[in-house]
Design a protein around this motif. Structure first.
Motif, PDB file in Angstrom:
ATOM      1  N   SER A 254      30.255 -19.148  86.936  1.00 49.25           N
ATOM      2  CA  SER A 254      31.438 -18.378  86.557  1.00 49.25           C
ATOM      3  C   SER A 254      31.010 -17.087  85.877  1.00 49.25           C
ATOM      4  O   SER A 254      29.839 -16.901  85.524  1.00 49.25           O
ATOM      5  CB  SER A 254      32.290 -19.198  85.593  1.00 49.25           C
ATOM      6  OG  SER A 254      31.658 -19.223  84.344  1.00 49.25           O
TER       7      SER A 254
ATOM      8  N   TYR B 113      31.739 -16.108  82.945  1.00 53.97           N
ATOM      9  CA  TYR B 113      31.311 -16.395  81.575  1.00 53.97           C
ATOM     10  C   TYR B 113      29.864 -16.814  81.542  1.00 53.97           C
ATOM     11  O   TYR B 113      29.075 -16.394  80.702  1.00 53.97           O
ATOM     12  CB  TYR B 113      32.186 -17.515  80.980  1.00 53.97           C
ATOM     13  CG  TYR B 113      33.585 -17.064  80.662  1.00 53.97           C
ATOM     14  CD1 TYR B 113      33.816 -15.886  79.963  1.00 53.97           C
ATOM     15  CD2 TYR B 113      34.672 -17.838  81.045  1.00 53.97           C
ATOM     16  CE1 TYR B 113      35.104 -15.487  79.670  1.00 53.97           C
ATOM     17  CE2 TYR B 113      35.962 -17.438  80.756  1.00 53.97           C
ATOM     18  CZ  TYR B 113      36.176 -16.261  80.072  1.00 53.97           C
ATOM     19  OH  TYR B 113      37.430 -15.860  79.785  1.00 53.97           O
TER      20      TYR B 113
ATOM     21  N   ALA C  77      27.574 -13.864  82.188  1.00 56.17           N
ATOM     22  CA  ALA C  77      27.486 -13.006  81.004  1.00 56.17           C
ATOM     23  C   ALA C  77      26.625 -13.666  79.932  1.00 56.17           C
ATOM     24  O   ALA C  77      25.770 -13.029  79.311  1.00 56.17           O
ATOM     25  CB  ALA C  77      28.882 -12.715  80.471  1.00 56.17           C
ATOM     26  N   THR C  78      26.853 -14.961  79.745  1.00 50.91           N
ATOM     27  CA  THR C  78      26.065 -15.685  78.744  1.00 50.91           C
ATOM     28  C   THR C  78      24.587 -15.640  79.103  1.00 50.91           C
ATOM     29  O   THR C  78      23.728 -15.400  78.239  1.00 50.91           O
ATOM     30  CB  THR C  78      26.534 -17.151  78.660  1.00 50.91           C
ATOM     31  OG1 THR C  78      27.947 -17.156  78.509  1.00 50.91           O
ATOM     32  CG2 THR C  78      25.875 -17.860  77.501  1.00 50.91           C
TER      33      THR C  78
ATOM     34  N   LEU D  35      23.187 -12.012  78.490  1.00 51.57           N
ATOM     35  CA  LEU D  35      23.048 -11.729  77.058  1.00 51.57           C
ATOM     36  C   LEU D  35      21.957 -12.597  76.443  1.00 51.57           C
ATOM     37  O   LEU D  35      21.177 -12.130  75.597  1.00 51.57           O
ATOM     38  CB  LEU D  35      24.384 -11.972  76.353  1.00 51.57           C
ATOM     39  CG  LEU D  35      25.481 -10.951  76.663  1.00 51.57           C
ATOM     40  CD1 LEU D  35      26.815 -11.403  76.072  1.00 51.57           C
ATOM     41  CD2 LEU D  35      25.117  -9.581  76.126  1.00 51.57           C
ATOM     42  N   GLY D  36      21.926 -13.840  76.875  1.00 52.77           N
ATOM     43  CA  GLY D  36      20.910 -14.760  76.346  1.00 52.77           C
ATOM     44  C   GLY D  36      19.510 -14.271  76.664  1.00 52.77           C
ATOM     45  O   GLY D  36      18.613 -14.298  75.813  1.00 52.77           O
TER      46      GLY D  36
ATOM     47  N   LEU E 107      18.594 -11.169  77.294  1.00 51.41           N
ATOM     48  CA  LEU E 107      18.308  -9.971  76.496  1.00 51.41           C
ATOM     49  C   LEU E 107      17.915 -10.358  75.073  1.00 51.41           C
ATOM     50  O   LEU E 107      16.959  -9.822  74.492  1.00 51.41           O
ATOM     51  CB  LEU E 107      19.533  -9.044  76.483  1.00 51.41           C
ATOM     52  CG  LEU E 107      19.819  -8.338  77.803  1.00 51.41           C
ATOM     53  CD1 LEU E 107      21.135  -7.562  77.722  1.00 51.41           C
ATOM     54  CD2 LEU E 107      18.681  -7.384  78.156  1.00 51.41           C
ATOM     55  N   LEU E 108      18.661 -11.313  74.526  1.00 57.58           N
ATOM     56  CA  LEU E 108      18.367 -11.760  73.172  1.00 57.58           C
ATOM     57  C   LEU E 108      16.967 -12.354  73.101  1.00 57.58           C
ATOM     58  O   LEU E 108      16.212 -12.118  72.145  1.00 57.58           O
ATOM     59  CB  LEU E 108      19.425 -12.777  72.733  1.00 57.58           C
ATOM     60  CG  LEU E 108      19.522 -13.054  71.240  1.00 57.58           C
ATOM     61  CD1 LEU E 108      19.785 -11.770  70.476  1.00 57.58           C
ATOM     62  CD2 LEU E 108      20.634 -14.062  70.960  1.00 57.58           C
TER      63      LEU E 108
ATOM     64  N   LEU F  77      14.425  -9.727  72.864  1.00 57.78           N
ATOM     65  CA  LEU F  77      14.326  -9.182  71.507  1.00 57.78           C
ATOM     66  C   LEU F  77      13.551 -10.121  70.597  1.00 57.78           C
ATOM     67  O   LEU F  77      12.767  -9.678  69.752  1.00 57.78           O
ATOM     68  CB  LEU F  77      15.726  -8.925  70.948  1.00 57.78           C
ATOM     69  CG  LEU F  77      16.445  -7.736  71.573  1.00 57.78           C
ATOM     70  CD1 LEU F  77      17.871  -7.655  71.065  1.00 57.78           C
ATOM     71  CD2 LEU F  77      15.709  -6.443  71.261  1.00 57.78           C
ATOM     72  N   VAL F  78      13.778 -11.422  70.773  1.00 56.22           N
ATOM     73  CA  VAL F  78      13.042 -12.378  69.949  1.00 56.22           C
ATOM     74  C   VAL F  78      11.545 -12.269  70.256  1.00 56.22           C
ATOM     75  O   VAL F  78      10.704 -12.272  69.346  1.00 56.22           O
ATOM     76  CB  VAL F  78      13.557 -13.807  70.191  1.00 56.22           C
ATOM     77  CG1 VAL F  78      12.654 -14.830  69.521  1.00 56.22           C
ATOM     78  CG2 VAL F  78      14.990 -13.940  69.672  1.00 56.22           C
TER      79      VAL F  78
END
Lengths: 346, 441
Positions: free
Chosen positions: B2, B4, B7-8, B11-12, B14-15, B18-19
């Motif tokens: 889906s 959502y 998108a999750t 974003l996950g 990308l995060l 960064l970590v």
């Protein structure tokens, strides 16, 4: 049926689809909550290293920043979360005003939210002071001097805040205790109450039933939680990006005996009080530092009782019934932004 | 998936990046090098970046002094700008503006004359710092003052304990106003470069620091750093040879100011000497002979074989604590100080006190030593030349800069035809002038 837990209380089985859209709330309340929790999560580890004494405060900040593993990351996250919290909190306030969401029966929750924002400002200021360097020392000196201007109780209030007549160890430990306990606990309680009241006041502010033709469409809890998850990830993404590439500021330390070792930067106030610093350039401390900010708070607090007593137009952006409220708050916001920019560029 | 979930996932990811970025940044954090000097007891992290830098001197050992005691600054900050923001005197804590804070203190260099700790006072009152001689001469020559006595210095200075008959109580700061004669104003504008507070001309041969370091930190003629501090660029002129203080000061250090050329009072400008640099094929010895003095100078063999500091003592160079109108007022070292006269041996003193200044001074210099029982040259002003010693038969000089040994010839018993009343160097030059062998290309 069992009583819903707090999470279920905040996330009912269904909520109105229109008001659940991101473009209606921009998720600002939830983001603020997430940032507030981030501040606690990053703040507690900092407490293991930070030493709240005039002699050691700046040293321990440097230990956190340069020596402790991931100390720089925790401090940056803590700093940027605080910056973002004030931004999302303020924008949340504007959203509430411009979408008419302060109206009866949400007037009390408006007050709770305002109190949270004010306490967040105090939390930010007390955190700023904990750096104990020339810039924050300058801000502390100016800030406590303003407090002294309070008619009648000024001196008493000053001594209470500073812990004596001179800024020193007692001042730092008081600000520290306010920062980690005295302000955090009330804010935590208020945040809980604020969220609880959202449901108690009839759920997220939405248009009156008679304003919608037929039954308004609704979305299930699962979808709401998914949207919140995405917003939370986005906030964390911004927070981590800022923390990874832009360090929280530091200035030269203060000699515990002799005072500042260097001249404070031109800008001594923290960024969120720059507008007050700008006013202080032109007006006496009593007016610029106390009466004007109190007036702003007073106007905001009384807004649902004085500027707009109607219930019509709830959850409608820029509804004419709230014209005065929107104008006044818009003018205040514009004034604060302009003064901040002017002072920043000084 | 889906929308959502997509998108999750994005974003996950990308995060996660960064970590990973945060992990990488932590890996790149420098390995902290901490030093806790015994004098301050406060930890410092300066060596995290500056590891490899030379200890400033054996008498200021890094374990005892650390960095912050002298330099100031934020010793716990590992951010360059923050760490350096509160440093005293920028890179040079011995600059005379901050010298009292960094080198002073009654336990250090601003104590009593009797303890030999009045260095700062002596330097601040010295002609090298006040520039009083030049100011007085020019101001007098162009009608700004009625006599050649000094009234002005680079900055105002006072001396409340005058010990010599030429000593002055105070100098005012030299700030000629619009009413001053034009040449004096021009002098003030264009010629105030030759004193211990003036920044050096940033050109080869001129590179030097200010304050104490103007003499005690050696600069090569090219102004390049040759030490081990990884943060100091090796190809950027304007740095000392190494991060070290020394009393083994080579002639070319003095020459960063002296023998650079001449001030023309007629043109009110500085005329740089034109014979430098010499041919790149000169031997070191010839280079020295070429550089040492200006072409018109008269000098003897020893005056360029030795280094300036082999004759010009601490008392002459740093002053005696009095404010003088002219450097000549405290120049008292003559050829006879070491060579004697036809009828007199040089003054000699046998060291009996283990705390004698001669022993203390020798300990500061790597090239000679003095022990109790040694017999050394003494001066009329009570100073000693620990590096010129009498071994019972001969007088032997050890070069303060390079440790070379020279037997010092005595006038007594020689065929010298000097008049006993004529002891200034000019008289000696009449017979002993060294003819320069290196000629200008």
């Amino acid at each position: 049926m069992s009583r819903p837990n707090f999470f279920e209380h905040l996330h009912p089985p269904t909520i109105p689809a229109r008001e659940a859209r991101f473009r209606y709330t921009f998720g600002l309340g939830g983001m603020s909550l997430l940032l507030f929790l981030s501040l606690i999560v990053t703040g507690v580890p900092l407490m293991f290293v930070y030493v709240p004494t005039a002699v050691s405060a700046a040293d321990s900040i440097r230990t956190i920043t340069y020596v402790a593993p991931y100390g720089w990351l925790l401090r940056n996250l803590h700093y940027w979360a605080a910056v973002l919290l004030l931004l999302t909190g303020s924008l949340h306030l504007l959203r509430i005003v411009f979408s008419g969401s302060y109206k009866k029966p949400r007037r009390f929750n408006w007050l709770l939210g305002l109190a949270i924002l004010l306490l967040s400002l105090l939390l930010s200021f007390s955190g700023y002071v904990l750096r104990w360097d020339v810039d924050t020392y300058g801000a502390l000196t100016v800030g406590t001097h303003i407090v002294r201007q309070f008619p009648v109780v000024g001196d008493w209030f000053y001594r209470l805040l500073v812990g004596g007549t001179e800024i020193g160890d007692a001042t730092l430990v008081r600000f520290y205790t306010w920062h980690i306990l005295g302000l955090v606990v009330p804010v935590l309680l208020l945040v809980g109450w604020h969220a609880f009241r959202v449901r108690r006041d009839g759920g997220i502010s939405h248009r009156a039933a008679n304003a919608t033709a037929g039954k308004a469409p609704r979305i299930p809890r699962r979808e709401l939680v998914q949207r919140e998850g995405i917003a939370a990830l986005a906030v964390l993404l911004v927070l981590f990006t800022l923390s990874l590439f832009w360090n929280a500021p530091l200035a030269p330390p203060v000699d515990p005996l002799a005072g500042p070792l260097a001249e404070p930067a031109q800008i001594a106030a923290p960024w969120f009080f720059l507008w007050i610093q700008a006013l202080l350039r032109y007006w006496p401390p009593l007016l610029a530092g106390i009466l004007i900010p109190l007036c702003v708070v007073g106007i905001l607090a009384l807004l649902p009782w004085v500027l707009d007593r109607q219930t019509e137009g709830t959850a409608v952006w820029f509804h004419p019934s709230g014209r005065w409220a929107q104008l006044v708050v818009g003018a205040i916001a514009a004034g604060i932004i302009i003064l901040t920019i002017v002072e920043w560029r000084q | 998936m889906s929308g959502y979930q997509k998108a999750t996932a994005v974003l996950g990811m990308l995060l996660l990046f960064l970590v990973i970025g945060a992990l990488a940044r932590q890996e790149r954090q420098p390995e902290v090098v901490q030093l806790t000097p015994t004098l301050t007891g406060q930890p410092e992290l300066c060596l995290t970046c500056h590891e490899g830098i030379e200890e400033i001197s054996p008498t200021h050992s890094i374990e005892t002094f650390g960095c912050v005691l002298c330099h100031g600054g934020d010793g716990l900050a590992l951010d360059k700008d923050l760490a350096h923001a509160t440093m005293r005197g920028g890179r040079n804590p011995s600059d005379l503006v901050v010298v009292e804070e960094s080198c002073g203190g009654s336990a250090c260099h601003s104590g009593a004359a009797a303890d030999g700790r009045d260095h700062i006072h002596r330097v601040l009152t010295s002609v090298q710092a006040t520039y009083a001689g030049a100011i007085a001469q020019v101001n007098y020559a162009f009608g700004g003052q009625a006599d050649t006595t000094a009234h002005f210095g680079v900055t105002a200075v006072e001396d409340d304990e005058i010990t010599t008959y030429t000593g002055l109580p105070a100098l005012a700061a030299f700030h000629p106003g619009p009413e001053a004669p034009d040449p004096v104003q021009t002098f003030n504008r264009d010629c105030m470069h030759c004193h211990l507070s003036a920044a050096a001309t940033q050109e080869p041969y001129y590179y030097r620091a200010t304050g104490c370091a103007a003499c005690h930190v050696v600069y090569e003629n090219d102004g390049l750093y040759r030490g081990g501090d990884p943060t100091t660029p090796k190809d950027e002129p304007g740095h000392g040879r190494t991060h070290q203080l020394t009393t083994a000061i080579p002639y070319y250090q003095c020459n960063h100011c002296h023998n650079r050329g001449n001030y023309s009072l007629r043109q009110m400008t500085f005329l740089e000497r034109e014979d430098l640099p010499g041919s790149p094929y000169l031997s070191a010895q010839d280079q020295r002979e070429l550089e040492y003095y200006q072409p018109i100078s008269q000098f003897t063999l020893c005056e360029w074989e030795l280094d300036c500091v082999d004759c010009h003592t601490n008392g002459e160079v740093m002053g005696n604590g009095d404010i003088h109108s002219n450097q000549q007022e405290i120049q008292y070292i003559q050829c006879r100080t070491c060579h004697g006269t036809l009828t007199e041996m040089p003054l000699l003193e046998t060291i009996t006190d283990p705390d004698h200044p001669a022993i203390y001074s020798a300990d500061l210099n790597p090239n000679y030593s003095v022990a109790v029982g040694d017999t050394v040259i003494a001066t009329t002003e009570g100073e000693t030349f620990g590096w010129v010693q009498w071994d019972g038969e001969r007088l032997v000089e050890t070069g303060k800069v390079d440790g070379r040994l020279y037997e010092v010839p005595l006038v007594m018993g020689s065929s010298c035809q000097q008049n006993p009343d004529e002891q200034e160097s000019a008289y000696c030059h009449e017979c002993h002038t060294y003819e320069r062998t290196v000629t200008q290309p």
